[in-house]
Design a protein around this motif. Structure first.
Motif, PDB file in Angstrom:
ATOM      1  N   THR A  20       0.853  -1.189   0.000  1.00 25.19           N
ATOM      2  CA  THR A  20       0.000   0.000   0.000  1.00 25.19           C
ATOM      3  C   THR A  20       0.886   1.235   0.000  1.00 25.19           C
ATOM      4  OG1 THR A  20      -0.113   0.324   2.385  1.00 25.19           O
ATOM      5  CG2 THR A  20      -1.691  -1.228   1.433  1.00 25.19           C
ATOM      6  N   GLY A  21       0.322   2.315  -0.413  1.00 19.67           N
ATOM      7  CA  GLY A  21       1.068   3.566  -0.394  1.00 19.67           C
ATOM      8  C   GLY A  21       0.649   4.445   0.764  1.00 19.67           C
ATOM      9  N   GLY A  22      -0.251   3.938   1.578  1.00 19.24           N
ATOM     10  CA  GLY A  22      -0.810   4.736   2.657  1.00 19.24           C
ATOM     11  C   GLY A  22      -0.219   4.424   4.012  1.00 19.24           C
ATOM     12  N   SER A  23      -1.037   4.575   5.020  1.00 24.99           N
ATOM     13  CA  SER A  23      -0.575   4.407   6.391  1.00 24.99           C
ATOM     14  C   SER A  23      -0.466   2.938   6.807  1.00 24.99           C
ATOM     15  CB  SER A  23      -1.511   5.145   7.352  1.00 24.99           C
ATOM     16  OG  SER A  23      -2.826   4.638   7.220  1.00 24.99           O
ATOM     17  N   THR A  24      -1.105   2.027   6.055  1.00 24.11           N
ATOM     18  CA  THR A  24      -0.998   0.609   6.363  1.00 24.11           C
ATOM     19  C   THR A  24       0.367   0.109   5.904  1.00 24.11           C
ATOM     20  OG1 THR A  24      -3.368   0.330   5.982  1.00 24.11           O
ATOM     21  CG2 THR A  24      -2.030  -1.663   5.993  1.00 24.11           C
ATOM     22  N   PRO A  25       1.113  -0.541   6.769  1.00 27.43           N
ATOM     23  CA  PRO A  25       2.447  -1.009   6.369  1.00 27.43           C
ATOM     24  C   PRO A  25       2.369  -2.186   5.397  1.00 27.43           C
ATOM     25  CG  PRO A  25       1.949  -1.723   8.606  1.00 27.43           C
ATOM     26  CD  PRO A  25       0.817  -0.842   8.170  1.00 27.43           C
TER      27      PRO A  25
END
Length: 180
Positions: A20-25
């Motif tokens: 993911t490119g977000g806050s989820t690792p």
């Protein structure tokens, strides 16, 4: 990923990964992969196209199932894969084409590549009108393109080459008013 990774590993011995490119690792069930490095995950998912042997990662396994966001929809060569599932259809058909283009590339060793699109249920689709918007934009795209990129109507363009498609476009423009 949370619902599939452990089960796929336990029942089938297959490695999974999440990018993911977000806050989820990023995550993976494959040992020895640097999970905060998207490149490491993608190299182990598509080792031939990414040249894993030349990088000397010393990996003996591969990531078999990759779950990802649009963070990998552009600029990634993943032609080792042969099956793509879209469960969130983007309103812009070019984005759908880009997603499919990650695995449908020159150099693919696959005899067949499949794309599966899951459309929202009727209630949500009524609210969003997503399917109609995507199909409408695909009509606009086809008017200016070759038609071979229409991933929503693969059966209708399966044997169509550029010249035949252009002839059909010209005939259609002579006899119909195309509502874009």
């Amino acid at each position: 990923y949370e619902n599939l990774a452990d089960k796929v590993k336990r029942l089938y011995g297959l490695n999974s990964a999440l990018v993911t490119g977000g806050s989820t690792p990023n995550k993976t069930t494959m040992k020895g992969v640097v999970v905060n490095d998207m490149s490491d995950i993608l190299t182990n998912f598509s080792p031939i196209s990414k040249g894993r042997d030349q990088i000397n990662l010393n990996a003996t396994e591969e990531i078999d199932l990759l779950i990802a966001t649009d963070t990998i929809s552009e600029g990634q060569n993943l032609q080792d894969a042969d099956y793509l599932i879209n469960y969130d259809i983007h309103w812009n058909p070019v984005r759908v084409i880009q997603r499919f283009g990650r695995i449908d590339r020159i150099g693919s060793r696959n005899k067949q590549i499949q794309l599966v699109n899951f459309w929202p249920n009727v209630d949500l689709d009524t609210y969003l009108n997503l399917e109609q918007r995507v199909k409408g934009r695909m009509v606009m795209l086809n008017t200016a393109a070759t038609g071979e990129d229409d991933l929503l109507n693969i059966k209708s363009n399966k044997e169509m080459n550029d010249l035949k498609y252009r002839k059909k476009q010209l005939e259609q423009l002579q006899t119909q008013v195309i509502d874009l």
